[in-house]
Design a protein around this motif. Sequence first.
Motif, PDB file in Angstrom:
ATOM      1  N   SER A  51      38.256 -24.926  72.098  1.00  0.00           N
ATOM      2  CA  SER A  51      39.050 -24.668  73.290  1.00  0.00           C
ATOM      3  C   SER A  51      38.691 -23.274  73.782  1.00  0.00           C
ATOM      4  O   SER A  51      38.203 -22.441  73.008  1.00  0.00           O
ATOM      5  N   TRP A  52      38.924 -23.009  75.057  1.00  0.00           N
ATOM      6  CA  TRP A  52      38.440 -21.747  75.618  1.00  0.00           C
ATOM      7  C   TRP A  52      39.049 -20.538  74.924  1.00  0.00           C
ATOM      8  O   TRP A  52      38.420 -19.482  74.828  1.00  0.00           O
ATOM      9  N   ASN A  53      40.256 -20.695  74.371  1.00  0.00           N
ATOM     10  CA  ASN A  53      40.902 -19.542  73.729  1.00  0.00           C
ATOM     11  C   ASN A  53      40.690 -19.535  72.221  1.00  0.00           C
ATOM     12  O   ASN A  53      41.265 -18.722  71.509  1.00  0.00           O
ATOM     13  N   GLY A  54      39.876 -20.481  71.711  1.00  0.00           N
ATOM     14  CA  GLY A  54      39.571 -20.512  70.288  1.00  0.00           C
ATOM     15  C   GLY A  54      40.657 -21.101  69.418  1.00  0.00           C
ATOM     16  O   GLY A  54      40.540 -21.101  68.187  1.00  0.00           O
ATOM     17  N   ALA A  55      41.724 -21.630  70.038  1.00  0.00           N
ATOM     18  CA  ALA A  55      42.845 -22.142  69.253  1.00  0.00           C
ATOM     19  C   ALA A  55      42.464 -23.387  68.457  1.00  0.00           C
ATOM     20  O   ALA A  55      43.030 -23.663  67.403  1.00  0.00           O
ATOM     21  N   ARG A  56      41.549 -24.159  68.965  1.00  0.00           N
ATOM     22  CA  ARG A  56      41.092 -25.353  68.253  1.00  0.00           C
ATOM     23  C   ARG A  56      39.569 -25.361  68.272  1.00  0.00           C
ATOM     24  O   ARG A  56      38.960 -25.383  69.329  1.00  0.00           O
ATOM     25  N   THR A  57      39.005 -25.359  67.088  1.00  0.00           N
ATOM     26  CA  THR A  57      37.548 -25.301  66.936  1.00  0.00           C
ATOM     27  C   THR A  57      37.135 -26.211  65.794  1.00  0.00           C
ATOM     28  O   THR A  57      37.809 -26.258  64.765  1.00  0.00           O
ATOM     29  N   VAL A  97      30.566 -28.756  78.798  1.00  0.00           N
ATOM     30  CA  VAL A  97      31.938 -28.381  79.115  1.00  0.00           C
ATOM     31  C   VAL A  97      32.729 -29.643  79.409  1.00  0.00           C
ATOM     32  O   VAL A  97      32.264 -30.520  80.141  1.00  0.00           O
ATOM     33  N   ALA A  98      33.914 -29.731  78.823  1.00  0.00           N
ATOM     34  CA  ALA A  98      34.824 -30.853  79.066  1.00  0.00           C
ATOM     35  C   ALA A  98      36.018 -30.376  79.873  1.00  0.00           C
ATOM     36  O   ALA A  98      36.467 -29.243  79.712  1.00  0.00           O
ATOM     37  N   ASN A  99      36.534 -31.260  80.718  1.00  0.00           N
ATOM     38  CA  ASN A  99      37.675 -30.899  81.557  1.00  0.00           C
ATOM     39  C   ASN A  99      38.995 -30.888  80.796  1.00  0.00           C
ATOM     40  O   ASN A  99      39.979 -30.314  81.270  1.00  0.00           O
ATOM     41  N   MET A 100      39.016 -31.545  79.643  1.00  0.00           N
ATOM     42  CA  MET A 100      40.255 -31.612  78.887  1.00  0.00           C
ATOM     43  C   MET A 100      39.935 -31.771  77.406  1.00  0.00           C
ATOM     44  O   MET A 100      38.808 -32.084  77.026  1.00  0.00           O
ATOM     45  N   MET A 101      40.955 -31.558  76.578  1.00  0.00           N
ATOM     46  CA  MET A 101      40.818 -31.709  75.133  1.00  0.00           C
ATOM     47  C   MET A 101      41.215 -33.126  74.746  1.00  0.00           C
ATOM     48  O   MET A 101      42.327 -33.563  75.036  1.00  0.00           O
ATOM     49  N   VAL A 105      37.950 -37.026  67.172  1.00  0.00           N
ATOM     50  CA  VAL A 105      36.832 -37.977  67.092  1.00  0.00           C
ATOM     51  C   VAL A 105      36.094 -38.048  68.422  1.00  0.00           C
ATOM     52  O   VAL A 105      34.863 -37.983  68.470  1.00  0.00           O
ATOM     53  N   ILE A 106      36.834 -38.173  69.496  1.00  0.00           N
ATOM     54  CA  ILE A 106      36.212 -38.275  70.819  1.00  0.00           C
ATOM     55  C   ILE A 106      35.586 -36.949  71.234  1.00  0.00           C
ATOM     56  O   ILE A 106      34.507 -36.928  71.839  1.00  0.00           O
ATOM     57  N   GLN A 107      36.224 -35.839  70.887  1.00  0.00           N
ATOM     58  CA  GLN A 107      35.721 -34.529  71.308  1.00  0.00           C
ATOM     59  C   GLN A 107      34.348 -34.234  70.716  1.00  0.00           C
ATOM     60  O   GLN A 107      33.616 -33.399  71.250  1.00  0.00           O
ATOM     61  N   LYS A 108      33.996 -34.915  69.638  1.00  0.00           N
ATOM     62  CA  LYS A 108      32.705 -34.718  69.004  1.00  0.00           C
ATOM     63  C   LYS A 108      31.624 -35.641  69.555  1.00  0.00           C
ATOM     64  O   LYS A 108      30.516 -35.683  69.016  1.00  0.00           O
ATOM     65  N   THR A 109      31.928 -36.363  70.606  1.00  0.00           N
ATOM     66  CA  THR A 109      30.950 -37.266  71.209  1.00  0.00           C
ATOM     67  C   THR A 109      30.544 -36.766  72.592  1.00  0.00           C
ATOM     68  O   THR A 109      31.346 -36.153  73.310  1.00  0.00           O
ATOM     69  N   PRO A 110      29.299 -37.019  72.995  1.00  0.00           N
ATOM     70  CA  PRO A 110      28.839 -36.550  74.311  1.00  0.00           C
ATOM     71  C   PRO A 110      29.697 -37.048  75.476  1.00  0.00           C
ATOM     72  O   PRO A 110      29.818 -36.357  76.484  1.00  0.00           O
ATOM     73  N   ARG A 111      30.305 -38.216  75.347  1.00  0.00           N
ATOM     74  CA  ARG A 111      31.048 -38.793  76.468  1.00  0.00           C
ATOM     75  C   ARG A 111      32.295 -38.003  76.820  1.00  0.00           C
ATOM     76  O   ARG A 111      32.887 -38.198  77.882  1.00  0.00           O
ATOM     77  N   ALA A 112      32.730 -37.094  75.942  1.00  0.00           N
ATOM     78  CA  ALA A 112      33.904 -36.277  76.259  1.00  0.00           C
ATOM     79  C   ALA A 112      33.590 -35.161  77.251  1.00  0.00           C
ATOM     80  O   ALA A 112      34.507 -34.545  77.795  1.00  0.00           O
TER      81      ALA A 112
END
Length: 126
Positions: A51-57, A97-101, A105-112
């Motif tokens: 996330s842009w603020n580093g809260a979730r990585t 860059v993704a528009n949302m979190m 599982v999904i965040q680790k795929t290109p489609r996100a």
Amino acid sequence: VQLQASGGGLVQTGGSLKLSCKVSGRTLNTYVLGWFRQAPGKEREFVAYSSWNGARTEYADSVKGRFTISGDTARNTVYLQMNSLKPEDTRIYFCAVANMMFDSVIQKTPRAYAYWGEGTLVTVSS
């Protein structure tokens, strides 16, 4: 939104590189930042996201403890610090860059990811 990646190159095993990805068109603090990599003839694979603020990585197991993703909102730039590089890290690296979190599982795929930069080649010599 446009992304421009840079910083790739040739490095010896055990060396370090820092990739940069300049984001233009929107401010960085509305996005989720990601790095992926791809070998010739292979699928694009997840490396890290934040996330842009580093809260979730999260990191791929193969790079955990060696790579660090970070963002500089003042410069609208995403970084990937790569240490202890190995020959198997040789890939073309892409920032995204993704528009949302999404969920993990999904965040680790290109489609996100909605926006992608052109790749930068990292070559690690043995």
